[in-house]
Write an enzyme that holds these catalytic residues in place. Structure first.
Site, mmCIF file in Angstrom:
data_model
loop_
_atom_site.group_PDB
_atom_site.id
_atom_site.type_symbol
_atom_site.label_atom_id
_atom_site.label_comp_id
_atom_site.label_asym_id
_atom_site.label_seq_id
_atom_site.Cartn_x
_atom_site.Cartn_y
_atom_site.Cartn_z
ATOM 1 N N PHE A 24 11.625 -69.743 66.548
ATOM 2 C CA PHE A 24 11.586 -70.461 65.274
ATOM 3 C C PHE A 24 10.997 -71.851 65.483
ATOM 4 O O PHE A 24 11.466 -72.618 66.319
ATOM 5 C CB PHE A 24 12.996 -70.587 64.687
ATOM 6 N N GLY A 25 9.947 -72.172 64.721
ATOM 7 C CA GLY A 25 9.328 -73.481 64.767
ATOM 8 C C GLY A 25 9.584 -74.242 63.486
ATOM 9 O O GLY A 25 9.446 -73.689 62.383
ATOM 10 N N TYR A 26 9.971 -75.506 63.604
ATOM 11 C CA TYR A 26 10.287 -76.319 62.421
ATOM 12 C C TYR A 26 9.563 -77.665 62.431
ATOM 13 O O TYR A 26 9.672 -78.436 61.491
ATOM 14 C CB TYR A 26 11.805 -76.562 62.332
ATOM 15 N N GLY A 27 8.832 -77.950 63.505
ATOM 16 C CA GLY A 27 8.079 -79.200 63.626
ATOM 17 C C GLY A 27 6.630 -78.883 63.936
ATOM 18 O O GLY A 27 5.983 -78.118 63.213
ATOM 19 N N SER A 28 6.128 -79.425 65.039
ATOM 20 C CA SER A 28 4.719 -79.212 65.373
ATOM 21 C C SER A 28 4.404 -77.752 65.686
ATOM 22 O O SER A 28 3.245 -77.338 65.599
ATOM 23 C CB SER A 28 4.297 -80.102 66.542
ATOM 24 N N GLU A 99 7.746 -78.631 75.330
ATOM 25 C CA GLU A 99 8.966 -79.117 74.681
ATOM 26 C C GLU A 99 9.926 -79.773 75.680
ATOM 27 O O GLU A 99 11.122 -79.880 75.426
ATOM 28 C CB GLU A 99 9.665 -77.948 73.976
#
Length: 194
Positions: A24-28, A99
């Site tokens: 799950f990606g929520y930023g870049s 990350e």
């Protein structure tokens, strides 16, 4: 905890026998997809909200002048919308380095737009990592973002690209949009090219 989390993450999960897993990606990760994936779908996770509370010493700032990037903080009932990627476990060789500045992989339940759910992983920078900056007024966060720049470019570019990506997803993120508004009102986003 050290800001460099590469080894922590490599010891957290055993991917033996796993062919693919959701991330799950929520930023870049929403807009800078520099890794191969098998499938990509809008999704959300519950009880977390996006906040510009993590310092960026390695991508959007420097150790002397850190930028601010998003992490997730717990909030019961909150829904955080982002993008899910089904990836091969070997992708984490790259992502753990990308990350590494304070982010750890956690398990989470993803809900896709059609209501179906799947288990996956998400990178979260918790408040016990050295790079965590925590809460600040939106205007102060915008000023810090306007001034910061690092190897991956101006911090303002990160904010603006994330805000645009969230709008494209139909995601409501008052925190991100408020900081974006402060950035525009200060006129200090010229370093991002507009």
């Amino acid at each position: 905890m050290s800001a460099n989390t590469i080894e922590h993450n490599r010891n957290r999960y055993n991917f033996s026998g796993v062919e693919s897993i959701w991330l799950f990606g929520y930023g870049s990760l929403i807009y800078k997809v520099d890794f191969p994936f098998l499938e990509q779908r809008p999704a959300s996770i519950r009880d977390w909200e996006r906040r510009f509370w993590q310092g960026s010493h390695d991508h959007r700032g420097t150790p002397e002048a850190p930028g601010r990037v998003v992490t997730l903080v717990e909030k019961p009932g909150a829904v955080c919308k982002g993008m899910a990627f089904r990836v091969s476990p070997n992708v984490f060789e790259h992502l753990d380095v990308r990350e590494k500045n304070g982010y750890l992989r956690f398990s989470t339940t993803l809900t896709f737009d059609d209501g179906r759910q799947a288990e996956g992983l998400v990178y979260i920078a918790t408040e016990d990592n050295e790079a965590f900056l925590g809460h600040a007024p939106d205007a102060d966060i915008a000023r810090q973002i306007a001034m910061a720049s690092g190897p991956s470019g101006p911090n303002a570019e990160y904010l603006l690209r994330l805000a645009d990506s969230l709008r494209a997803l139909g995601a409501d993120c008052p925190h991100t949009f408020a900081i974006e508004s402060h950035l525009h009102s200060t006129g200090e986003n010229s370093r991002s090219g507009g």
